[in-house]
Write an enzyme that holds these catalytic residues in place. Structure first.
Site, short mmCIF file in Angstrom:
data_model
loop_
_atom_site.label_atom_id
_atom_site.label_comp_id
_atom_site.label_asym_id
_atom_site.label_seq_id
_atom_site.Cartn_x
_atom_site.Cartn_y
_atom_site.Cartn_z
N GLU A 76 0.81 -1.21 0.00
CA GLU A 76 0.00 0.00 0.00
C GLU A 76 0.85 1.27 0.00
O GLU A 76 0.54 2.23 -0.71
CB GLU A 76 -0.91 0.01 1.24
CG GLU A 76 -1.75 1.26 1.35
CD GLU A 76 -2.55 1.29 2.65
OE1 GLU A 76 -3.07 2.36 2.97
OE2 GLU A 76 -2.64 0.25 3.32
N ASP A 77 1.92 1.28 0.79
CA ASP A 77 2.64 2.54 1.04
C ASP A 77 4.04 2.61 0.45
O ASP A 77 4.75 3.59 0.67
CB ASP A 77 2.74 2.77 2.57
CG ASP A 77 1.36 2.99 3.18
OD1 ASP A 77 0.53 3.64 2.53
OD2 ASP A 77 1.14 2.51 4.31
#
Length: 724
Positions: A76-77
């Site tokens: 996600e990051d």
């Protein structure tokens, strides 16, 4: 910050077979992927996945869960991809990471839709592997512990509300009470900081006042058990502020009246000792009525087991006591994590998931809901923590939220039972489908193969599963009605223009109207979205009507089904103003009770007459208690009182003097009533006793007439007649 070797040693301490190399590789991969990223607090971002892994290690979870915690934010990051995770750590870890990953990169229009879509994906993922939920809960717990670092108050409150409405109930559902309590209390500190501060202050004062009492209670309880040959560990624990506040709100009582702010826990070796310890406690101290609960013989759905009682204990203090075994205690604190199989993969994961039938119910809701926001709404209903426990006739335990009804119970047993439910017996007695169930009720659902869900049920059901199923049926039923009406309208146009109607002709218009089937076209016509003449013109583009239709043509007077009942007067052949009946069914109003809009009603199937409508308190219903299959759950339509009069029967006693009967009829007329029948049932020198049939619109109208009559001097008594 926990170091790499410390994390590995912690896991190896409870699982010697843990894959040390896999944990080390995940640690290095995550640290490199997050690189120089910082959290809102200014701490290195890598600290977050490491702390999440530490939380799961404290819960003694398996290697796969620990590795997933370390990697859960990389996709996600960071620039890492799920394909890289799959290649480096295998399919199982990749699937777990993908399940935990939020859809933050998905551009949705509003925060509610985004939250709903994220939660939908979480439910799908955790239905395949419960460890997805465990990692997600640990992730949320650490985020809540560091929530103060987020500068925006609105964002903090939004995250806190999501936590208390969704994640804390999820933790409770899998038995992780320690985590649930901490999540709730952390969220409470952001949602209502003043209330929490007040309770914390009162707890501090209580500790100062009773500083010597807690050790004294512990010492006396240990001595009493030891004297009677029970070896036990006795501890005390203080309720968390949110739990105290919620109980104060629920019971509307002040802080001083709470008796279980301090609870004492007795942990013994086996189940027999649990009941023996309970007997000793009750023999030594006066028990408080209504406070004993046996969750050992009847465990909660999440596996929780314990004996709960409240007594006037040592030093005359009102205290709550919980008695359980060591295994029960571990399950109470850690839930599913307490009996996790450390062998990675294998059937244990699947078996563990199957223990929680509510997961399947969430999947059922997901299947029935029309959009993510609706799914989220139903799920919040499904996760209510205040529950009642009911039983099937065979002794199967069904957990439901408070205010649940037999309809909720029926859907909890099986969707088909809910769909075909027509009545219910609770503890051997016939009840209406609206009746709220209580703890310990035995519920026997009565079904009929020809029955279908009533739209009226949605008004009183308490579970998300029931509401989602009812809404789905209503949508399908409405579409079917639209389609039937639309087809009839199109057939009428064909007849008026001298053509024979055929399905094949309509099929040729599918492309023009961008429809998947002829039913789509019929439904669009019935809903008023597509004029029937437009479809006819598409089939016969060169046709010229003998008389050009104007605004007064066939379609001009067509009223969409959704508006038909509101705009057309009810007369012979028009639908009756009652919900829950099969279309076309013959219906009669019972002459024994004369039901009118506003009354609670029930339908009784009568041989040769169709359905007879009675008021719910009609004495005649006693004759049908032995034939529950004849009962139909019905209610008045929302506009039942518009455009149609109903007969209300009055019983009146008036003075036997000149003009009294004229006064009675005048009062009724002035209040909008119309007398349709009057019968004198008894007369004496001083009084007349009579039955009066009056046309009224609803119960409110009849009540106004009764009030006006009671205020008239020559009328000594007037009530609604319930028989005759």
């Amino acid at each position: 910050m926990i170091r790499q070797y410390e994390l590995v040693e912690k896991v190896k301490a409870y699982d010697p077979e843990a894959d040390e190399d896999l944990i080390n590789r995940a640690y290095v991969f995550s640290m490199k992927a997050h690189g120089s990223q910082r959290r809102a607090s200014g701490d290195p971002y890598f600290l977050h996945p490491l702390e999440v892994a530490g939380i799961l290690a404290n819960m003694r979870l398996d290697t796969g869960s620990i590795v997933t915690a370390l990697l859960h934010d990389t996709v996600e990051d960071t620039v890492a991809t799920n394909e890289e995770i799959h290649k480096a750590f295998g399919a199982e870890i990749a699937q777990l990471v993908d399940g935990v990953t939020k859809l933050s990169k998905l551009e949705l229009q509003d925060a509610e839709a985004k939250q709903a879509e994220n939660f939908r994906k979480l439910v799908l993922a955790m239905s395949k592997d419960i460890r997805v939920l465990l990692v997600k809960l640990a992730d949320r717990l650490h985020n809540m512990r560091t929530l103060d670092a987020i500068p925006s108050e609105d964002k903090r409150r939004r995250i806190a509300r999501e936590t208390i409405e969704i994640y804390a109930p999820l933790a409770e559902r899998i038995g992780m009470n320690e985590m649930k309590d901490e999540l709730e209390d952390l969220a409470f500190s952001h949602l209502n900081p003043d209330a929490r501060a007040s309770i914390v202050r009162r707890l501090s004062e209580l500790r100062l006042e009773g500083g010597e009492s807690v050790p004294g209670v512990l010492e006396e309880l240990c001595a009493v058990l030891e004297e009677n040959g029970i070896s036990a560990s006795v501890t005390g624990r203080e309720k968390r502020p949110y739990s105290i506040w919620r109980k104060m709100q629920r019971k509307s009582i002040p802080f001083e009246q709470l008796m279980d702010i301090m609870a004492f826990r007795i942990v013994v070796s086996d189940v027999a000792d649990c009941y023996q310890a309970l007997g000793i406690i009750h023999a030594t101290y006066a028990s408080i009525p209504g406070r004993f609960k046996d969750y050992i013989s009847t465990p909660k759905p999440n596996g929780y087991q314990s004996l709960h009682t409240a007594v006037i204990g040592p030093m005359r203090r009102r205290i709550e006591i919980q008695i359980r075994t060591e295994l029960m205690h571990r399950v109470a604190e850690l839930g599913v994590a307490a009996h996790w199989s450390y062998k990675q993969g294998g059937p244990e994961v699947e078996v563990e998931t199957q223990r929680y039938r509510w997961l399947q119910e969430l999947l059922d809701i997901l299947d029935q809901a029309q959009k993510p926001e609706e799914f989220l709404e139903h799920t919040k209903l499904e996760l209510f923590q205040d529950q009642v426990f009911c039983f099937t006739p065979k002794g199967m335990l069904i957990a439901l939220p408070q205010h649940a009804t037999p309809v909720d119970f029926a859907y909890a047993v099986h969707s088909e039972i809910g769909d075909t439910c027509i009545g219910a017996r609770v503890n051997g007695r016939m009840v209406t489908l609206r009746q709220q169930l209580q703890n310990g009720d035995q519920v026997d659902i009565i079904t009929s193969r020809t029955s279908t869900p009533s739209p009226e049920w949605e008004r009183f059901v308490a579970t998300g599963k029931a509401r989602a199923r009812i809404r789905r049926f209503v949508r399908l039923q409405q579409r079917s009605q639209y389609a039937n009406l639309g087809k009839a309208l199109l057939q009428k146009v064909f007849r008026n223009e001298g053509y024979d109607f055929t399905e094949k002709a309509v099929e040729g218009t599918l492309k023009a109207f961008k429809a998947m089937s002829t039913e789509d076209i019929y439904a669009s016509i019935g809903a008023g979205n597509t004029p029937a003449r437009d479809v006819f013109a598409q089939i016969f583009p060169g046709h010229k009507s003998a008389v050009q239709k104007s605004q007064t043509g066939d379609d001009a007077n067509v009223v969409p089904l959704s508006k038909a009942r509101k705009t057309q007067p009810r007369g012979h052949g028009q639908p009756l103003p009652i919900r829950g009946l099969i279309p076309g069914m013959a219906v009669h109003y019972a002459r024994c009770c004369h039901p009118i809009p506003g009354d609670r009603i029930v339908g009784i199937v009568t041989t040769g007459k169709g359905v007879t409508i009675h008021t719910i308190d009609c004495e005649t219903l006693e004759n049908f208690y032995e034939t529950p299959e004849r009962w139909i759950d019905v209610s008045w339509d929302s506009d039942a009182s518009n455009g149609e009069d109903h007969v209300g029967r009055l019983h009146a006693v008036i003075a036997n003097e000149p003009g009294s009967l004229g006064t009675l009829t005048t009062v009724i007329g002035k209040n909008g009533g119309n007398i349709t029948n009057l019968k004198i049932t008894h007369r004496s020198i001083d009084f007349f006793e009579m039955l009066i049939d009056v046309d009224v619109s609803d119960v409110k109208h009849l009540t106004h007439i009764i009030a006006a009559l009671r205020a008239t001097p020559v009328i000594t008594q007037v009530d609604r007649a319930r028989s005759g």
